[in-house]
Design an enzyme around this catalytic site. Sequence first.
Site, PDB file in Angstrom:
ATOM      1  N   GLY A   9      20.883 -33.711  -1.152  1.00  0.00           N
ATOM      2  CA  GLY A   9      20.822 -32.275  -1.389  1.00  0.00           C
ATOM      3  C   GLY A   9      19.740 -31.943  -2.391  1.00  0.00           C
ATOM      4  O   GLY A   9      18.568 -32.229  -2.173  1.00  0.00           O
ATOM      5  N   LYS A  74       6.064 -15.809 -13.725  1.00  0.00           N
ATOM      6  CA  LYS A  74       5.030 -16.715 -14.243  1.00  0.00           C
ATOM      7  C   LYS A  74       3.658 -16.256 -13.760  1.00  0.00           C
ATOM      8  O   LYS A  74       3.424 -16.112 -12.559  1.00  0.00           O
ATOM      9  CB  LYS A  74       5.313 -18.142 -13.771  1.00  0.00           C
ATOM     10  CG  LYS A  74       4.231 -19.143 -14.151  1.00  0.00           C
ATOM     11  CD  LYS A  74       4.558 -20.530 -13.638  1.00  0.00           C
ATOM     12  CE  LYS A  74       3.404 -21.489 -13.901  1.00  0.00           C
ATOM     13  NZ  LYS A  74       3.661 -22.848 -13.385  1.00  0.00           N
ATOM     14  N   GLN A 142      -3.112  -0.506  -3.809  1.00  0.00           N
ATOM     15  CA  GLN A 142      -3.363   0.844  -3.337  1.00  0.00           C
ATOM     16  C   GLN A 142      -4.523   0.854  -2.347  1.00  0.00           C
ATOM     17  O   GLN A 142      -5.596   0.320  -2.640  1.00  0.00           O
ATOM     18  CB  GLN A 142      -3.707   1.745  -4.525  1.00  0.00           C
ATOM     19  CG  GLN A 142      -2.596   1.844  -5.570  1.00  0.00           C
ATOM     20  CD  GLN A 142      -1.330   2.456  -5.017  1.00  0.00           C
ATOM     21  OE1 GLN A 142      -1.381   3.379  -4.191  1.00  0.00           O
ATOM     22  NE2 GLN A 142      -0.189   1.946  -5.464  1.00  0.00           N
ATOM     23  N   GLN A 145      -8.552   1.248  -3.097  1.00  0.00           N
ATOM     24  CA  GLN A 145      -8.856   0.852  -4.459  1.00  0.00           C
ATOM     25  C   GLN A 145      -9.087  -0.650  -4.539  1.00  0.00           C
ATOM     26  O   GLN A 145      -8.709  -1.396  -3.636  1.00  0.00           O
ATOM     27  CB  GLN A 145      -7.731   1.259  -5.403  1.00  0.00           C
ATOM     28  CG  GLN A 145      -7.534   2.767  -5.507  1.00  0.00           C
ATOM     29  CD  GLN A 145      -6.506   3.132  -6.564  1.00  0.00           C
ATOM     30  OE1 GLN A 145      -6.087   2.307  -7.362  1.00  0.00           O
ATOM     31  NE2 GLN A 145      -6.097   4.393  -6.570  1.00  0.00           N
ATOM     32  N   THR A 340       3.532 -28.465  -9.342  1.00  0.00           N
ATOM     33  CA  THR A 340       3.322 -28.653  -7.902  1.00  0.00           C
ATOM     34  C   THR A 340       4.505 -29.292  -7.180  1.00  0.00           C
ATOM     35  O   THR A 340       4.478 -29.421  -5.956  1.00  0.00           O
ATOM     36  CB  THR A 340       2.083 -29.534  -7.666  1.00  0.00           C
ATOM     37  OG1 THR A 340       2.204 -30.744  -8.423  1.00  0.00           O
ATOM     38  CG2 THR A 340       0.814 -28.814  -8.082  1.00  0.00           C
TER      39      THR A 340
END
Length: 505
Positions: A9, A74, A142, A145, A340
């Site tokens: 698991g 993060k 947006q 932009q 990673t």
Amino acid sequence: MQNFVIAGGGTAGWMAAAALSRFLGKQANITLVESDAIGTIGVGEATIPQIRLFNQGLGIDENAFVAATQGSFKLGIQFDGWGGDGQSYIHAFGNMGRQLGLVGYHHYWLRALKGGMVNDLWAASPCAVAADQNRFARVEEQPGQLPSGVAYAYHFDAGLYAKFLRQYAEANGVKRIEGLIAEVAQNPENGSIQSLRLESGQAIEGDFFIDCSGFRGLLIEGALNAGYDDWRHWLPCDRAVAVPCEASEPLTPYTKSSARKAGWQWRIPLQHRTGNGHVYSSAHISDDEATSILLENLDGAALGDPRQLQFTTGKRKRAWVKNCVALGLSAGFMEPLESTSIHLIQSAIARLLQLLPGDHLAEAEIAEYNRQTDFEWERIRDFLVLHYHANGRSEPFWQAVRDAEIPDSLAHKIALFEANGRIIREHEELFTEAGWLQVLIGQGIMPEGYHPLADQLSEKDLGEFLKLAGQHATTVASRMPDHGDYIAHHCAAEQISSPTNRIVA
């Protein structure tokens, strides 16, 4: 291939179960075997932005996920002391300025630097600016932009993430069987795996097996003898000691990696605690001294006893053998210097789904899976080696890793950059040009020149271009609230105790 059996698991096993149940649906029967008697080893509380794609693919609500895992957001990793005491830089996610014409932003920055203009490289990174101010918010792009340039990942409790995914997978029909695997039964004619026999005597048959049994690689190595590439000559750290401590303020939106005497220490802020660990070389420092260094550099009181972990950096020579694929620690281990570990699980699952076998196993597809796996692991290895190779510290360990031989692929990358600032991202390798740039510059590797097309701007226009990049980053960051306030308003978790039967990193 209708019957999939996952051996183990933890984060790897339940990520695989969740993904297979989501994308195979009723086409497959998925069984996961694990034992509560075996504690899991979480090696990835800190993640990189690709984890968002995995969660989105499962249809997971982000606020619910962050709350359930005591998570935080993060924007990058801050590296303290890698270039020497008192030196610091951040490997921030997202964009670093923007390309102009055919030339990347950093070439204009290099031209300005060589011309005497004072300009901070990270001033053009919205994530770096926001991290420095402890700000975070999801940014809605947006139309019409400039893109914000923001990318983000998470810090979370790996045990709670596995629990969250287990609930998801079992709701999608995954069957969990409690028990210890006593024997791996193989086909006497071709050596493929036929079944797993538990200590209870129960036999679990399958068409395809996924090894998530941890370092021991019960299936991929114990039964199928995949072999192991030992990379300790490039990455000599072979141990870690870890302990959580009380949460502290402010709740920072970045991971911290601090160089120590013979390794480095991680700091990962969660809502309910801070994860800490010390990765080190046992040839240069004792376990007791490594533990003392860790405990002396905590932000708050320790919440448990320090726990030791021994590892051999490297990977299986073959991650897929016959009818078995290894995920997580079964596939290999690289220290979590650039967060990673969980990504390697995620990418392996994606690769398996792309090359999913039909009614038979094709050697060409197995070879392609292993080729792609080798490339990904080797390029991540090079990125980690760069951190050690380009250090500016004076201790014996750091002198040794600075002077050690490096992979030819990394030496070529450094040579390209040292010449004229070229950064070539090959075959969609994991780390982007911006990532390589920040570590190279952050640890003192400066090019002799830059792309000649950067000279096409007038000096006035060059100054204006750099100024606008800084203003954009500042504007994006200034619109974000405090990171802790953002979590409190959108995804605060109930305060619960963290599992203690595992090592967290």
